[in-house]
Scaffold this motif. Structure first.
Motif: not given
Length: 305
Positions: A63-90
């Motif tokens: 998940l790029a940058d750990g960011c997504y929008t759901w029902d109009g609200e933005e959410h940001r998850t911890p970056l578990s693949e920080p070297e690529q600025a991704n959140a990975i595998h849940g």
């Protein structure tokens, strides 16, 4: 008593075959059938390195940058693949699961994912492993236990074993994807291309050789029962087959090129996924679970030869 890195170990047995499932992450650590290892797993005194056997919830892959929008609200998850600025595998790979049902040849593990920063939803998960003379069957069920709708995706991350003394290079791979997702340097999809006429057309089976694969595939060819099949065999024709039902629209293949030696290219990751990488950001194939709703997906493994 010393605590094992993956917690309690649960071993299933049936007609000479044996599979071990673990408390931490609820994943598959090992599976032996027909006198050999079908998965390239890990020892009971090791952590599950390189995502071996992990359950990938509530999203698989990146998940790029750990960011997504759901029902109009933005959410940001911890970056578990920080070297690529991704959140990975849940979010459940290192969480404890508990037993809700167990027999000599089957087990069901459960985990309640509580609301947290980046994923403020209540999700009850169950993974059932069933060992039979036909192979190992894995069924994942998710239930929305909260008061609002939630986004959901799911995957699993077993590595199929190349065999004693073998590497992925020595094996033949048959896989059902008609379309391959192209990605950028972060592993985020940028588009899709047909596999026909390319080295990634694995539908008829081909020797892996030096082919490097770390891609998701879709438009999966299926049999009359709606199952898509991956077959991975050594020079002697023996190996493993992995099947996935219609709930899994995507399949990630990974030849393990960035895995440190001596495990590099020793096993092939075959990852059933209900949605593609970066799905929470794009919305593609994300399952919307209303309060009280559930969803189920099933895949399995069987020996070949």
């Amino acid at each position: 008593m010393t605590v094992l890195p993956t917690g309690e170990q649960f071993t299933l047995r049936c007609a000479g075959s044996e599979a071990t499932v673990v408390e931490v992450g609820g994943g598959l650590r090992s599976y032996h059938a027909a006198g050999r290892a079908l998965v390239d797993g890990y020892g009971e005194h090791e952590m599950a390195g390189n995502v071996r056997g992990h359950v990938l919830v509530p999203w698989p892959n990146r998940l790029a940058d750990g960011c997504y929008t759901w029902d109009g609200e933005e959410h940001r998850t911890p970056l578990s693949e920080p070297e690529q600025a991704n959140a990975i595998h849940g979010l459940v790979r290192f969480s404890a699961w508990h037993v809700v049902d167990r027999s000599s040849d089957g087990i069901t593990l459960e985990h309640l994912l509580h609301p947290q920063p980046g994923y403020p939803f209540a999700l009850r998960l169950q993974v059932a492993y069933e060992l039979s003379t036909e192979g190992l069957r894995v069924t994942t069920t998710a239930v929305n236990e909260g008061a609002v709708a939630l986004p959901y995706g799911e995957g699993h991350h077993p590595y199929l074993a190349a065999g004693p003394g073998l590497r992925v290079d020595d094996c033949v791979l048959e896989s059902p994807g008609r379309t391959r997702l192209e990605t950028d340097g972060r592993g985020i999809p940028t588009g899709s291309v047909p596999v026909a006429g390319t080295p990634f057309d694995l539908r008829g089976g081909r020797a892996v050789g030096d082919l490097v694969i770390d891609h998701a595939f879709t438009d999966l060819e299926r049999d009359a029962d709606g199952l898509a099949w991956v077959r991975f065999t050594g020079p002697d024709g023996r190996g493993a087959a992995l099947w996935l039902d219609s709930a899994y629209s995507h399949l990630q293949l990974f030849t393990g090129d960035v895995v440190p030696e001596p495990r590099r290219r020793q096993g092939l990751a075959v990852e059933p996924m209900t949605c593609p990488p970066n799905a929470f950001a794009t919305g593609e194939s994300v399952i919307r679970l209303e309060p009280g709703e559930s969803t189920t997906a099933t895949w399995g493994l069987a020996p070949l030869g």
